[in-house]
Design a protein around this motif. Structure first.
Motif, short mmCIF file in Angstrom:
data_model
loop_
_atom_site.label_atom_id
_atom_site.label_comp_id
_atom_site.label_asym_id
_atom_site.label_seq_id
_atom_site.Cartn_x
_atom_site.Cartn_y
_atom_site.Cartn_z
N SER A 89 -9.99 -0.72 2.55
CA SER A 89 -9.39 -1.74 3.41
C SER A 89 -10.48 -2.47 4.17
CB SER A 89 -8.41 -1.11 4.39
OG SER A 89 -7.30 -0.54 3.73
N CYS A 90 -10.22 -3.73 4.45
CA CYS A 90 -11.12 -4.56 5.25
C CYS A 90 -10.27 -5.22 6.33
CB CYS A 90 -11.78 -5.62 4.37
SG CYS A 90 -12.75 -6.85 5.30
N ALA A 91 -10.60 -4.93 7.57
CA ALA A 91 -9.86 -5.49 8.68
C ALA A 91 -10.70 -6.55 9.38
CB ALA A 91 -9.46 -4.40 9.66
N GLU A 121 -12.02 -14.37 15.69
CA GLU A 121 -11.47 -15.69 15.36
C GLU A 121 -11.05 -15.73 13.89
OE1 GLU A 121 -13.73 -18.81 18.23
OE2 GLU A 121 -14.98 -17.91 16.68
N THR A 122 -9.99 -15.00 13.57
CA THR A 122 -9.61 -14.85 12.17
C THR A 122 -9.09 -16.15 11.56
OG1 THR A 122 -7.44 -14.05 12.85
CG2 THR A 122 -9.13 -12.39 12.40
N ILE A 123 -8.80 -17.13 12.38
CA ILE A 123 -8.44 -18.44 11.83
C ILE A 123 -9.62 -19.07 11.11
CG2 ILE A 123 -9.06 -19.82 13.86
CD1 ILE A 123 -6.44 -21.39 13.36
N CYS A 124 -10.82 -18.52 11.36
CA CYS A 124 -12.05 -19.07 10.79
C CYS A 124 -12.46 -18.41 9.47
CB CYS A 124 -13.19 -18.95 11.80
SG CYS A 124 -12.98 -20.05 13.22
N ILE A 125 -11.52 -17.71 8.81
CA ILE A 125 -11.81 -17.18 7.48
C ILE A 125 -10.77 -17.68 6.50
CG2 ILE A 125 -13.02 -15.14 8.34
CD1 ILE A 125 -10.50 -13.51 7.70
N THR A 130 -7.96 -15.51 -2.71
CA THR A 130 -8.04 -16.72 -1.92
C THR A 130 -6.99 -16.71 -0.81
OG1 THR A 130 -6.49 -17.94 -3.32
CG2 THR A 130 -8.82 -17.97 -3.97
N SER A 131 -7.09 -17.71 0.07
CA SER A 131 -6.15 -17.79 1.19
C SER A 131 -4.73 -18.07 0.72
CB SER A 131 -6.61 -18.86 2.19
OG SER A 131 -6.81 -20.10 1.53
N ASP A 132 -4.59 -18.63 -0.48
CA ASP A 132 -3.24 -18.86 -1.01
C ASP A 132 -2.81 -17.80 -2.00
OD1 ASP A 132 -4.08 -21.54 -3.37
OD2 ASP A 132 -4.75 -19.47 -3.19
N GLY A 133 -3.59 -16.70 -2.09
CA GLY A 133 -3.16 -15.55 -2.87
C GLY A 133 -3.67 -15.44 -4.29
N SER A 134 -4.44 -16.40 -4.76
CA SER A 134 -4.99 -16.29 -6.11
C SER A 134 -6.01 -15.16 -6.16
CB SER A 134 -5.65 -17.61 -6.52
OG SER A 134 -4.70 -18.65 -6.54
N ARG A 135 -6.03 -14.42 -7.27
CA ARG A 135 -6.88 -13.24 -7.37
C ARG A 135 -7.75 -13.30 -8.62
NH1 ARG A 135 -2.47 -8.48 -5.98
NH2 ARG A 135 -1.02 -9.84 -4.86
N ASN A 136 -8.90 -12.67 -8.51
CA ASN A 136 -9.79 -12.53 -9.66
C ASN A 136 -10.61 -11.26 -9.48
OD1 ASN A 136 -10.85 -13.54 -12.14
ND2 ASN A 136 -12.71 -14.10 -11.06
N VAL A 137 -10.81 -10.55 -10.58
CA VAL A 137 -11.66 -9.36 -10.53
C VAL A 137 -12.72 -9.45 -11.62
CG1 VAL A 137 -9.88 -7.87 -9.54
CG2 VAL A 137 -10.11 -8.03 -12.02
N GLY A 157 -3.12 -8.47 3.28
CA GLY A 157 -2.01 -8.19 4.14
C GLY A 157 -1.22 -9.45 4.46
N ASN A 158 0.00 -9.27 4.96
CA ASN A 158 0.86 -10.41 5.26
C ASN A 158 0.23 -11.35 6.28
OD1 ASN A 158 2.85 -9.58 3.50
ND2 ASN A 158 3.94 -8.40 5.05
N GLY A 159 -0.48 -10.81 7.23
CA GLY A 159 -1.14 -11.63 8.23
C GLY A 159 -2.44 -12.23 7.75
N LYS A 160 -2.84 -11.90 6.53
CA LYS A 160 -4.05 -12.43 5.91
C LYS A 160 -5.31 -12.01 6.65
CE LYS A 160 -1.76 -16.30 3.70
NZ LYS A 160 -1.76 -17.75 3.41
#
Length: 127
Positions: free
Chosen positions: A21-23, A27-31, A52-59, A72-75
């Motif tokens: 996990s990464c918390a 100023e989390t609006i800045c990520i 990404t911020s809109d949920g796109s994923r890549n591994v 997480g839901n709060g991003k």
């Protein structure tokens, strides 16, 4: 400023699973996009997964089918679900977050143009 703190690393046998996990705080609006990197002993840092911020994923191809990145839901949090672990997955895993992207709000436009790094969490996979 933004602080990133990783957790969930540890020692696991080959074939086992871990959830990192990464918390983010401050100023989390800045990520925006978040990433997991890893660095094995004596090797360079490798990009493992991106969300990404809109949920796109890549591994990365090396972990495809075994690792899953989520947010997480709060991003403000990112997770890396690691299954079927191999000894070659042994590394320090780092969380990284990008600054806001266009289009951005007036508040985000005042954010620093920099990315952020956590201090890492060690994953050791024994054979």
């Amino acid at each position: 400023q933004v602080q990133l703190v990783e957790s969930g690393g540890g020692l696991v046998q080959a074939g086992g699973s871990l959830r990192l996990s990464c918390a983010a705080s401050g100023e989390t609006i800045c990520i925006s996009d978040m990433h997991w990197y890893r660095q094995a002993p004596g090797k360079g840092r490798e990009l493992v997964a991106t969300i990404t911020s809109d949920g796109s994923r890549n591994v990365a191809d090396s972990v495809k089918g075994r690792f899953t990145i989520s947010r997480g839901n709060g991003k403000d949090t990112a997770h890396l679900e690691m299954n079927s672990l191999k000894p070659e997955d042994t590394a320090v895993y780092y969380c990284n977050a990008d600054p806001p992207k266009f289009p951005m709000t007036a508040v985000q436009a005042r954010c620093a143009r920099r990315d952020y790094w956590g201090k890492g969490t060690l994953v050791t996979v024994s054979s």
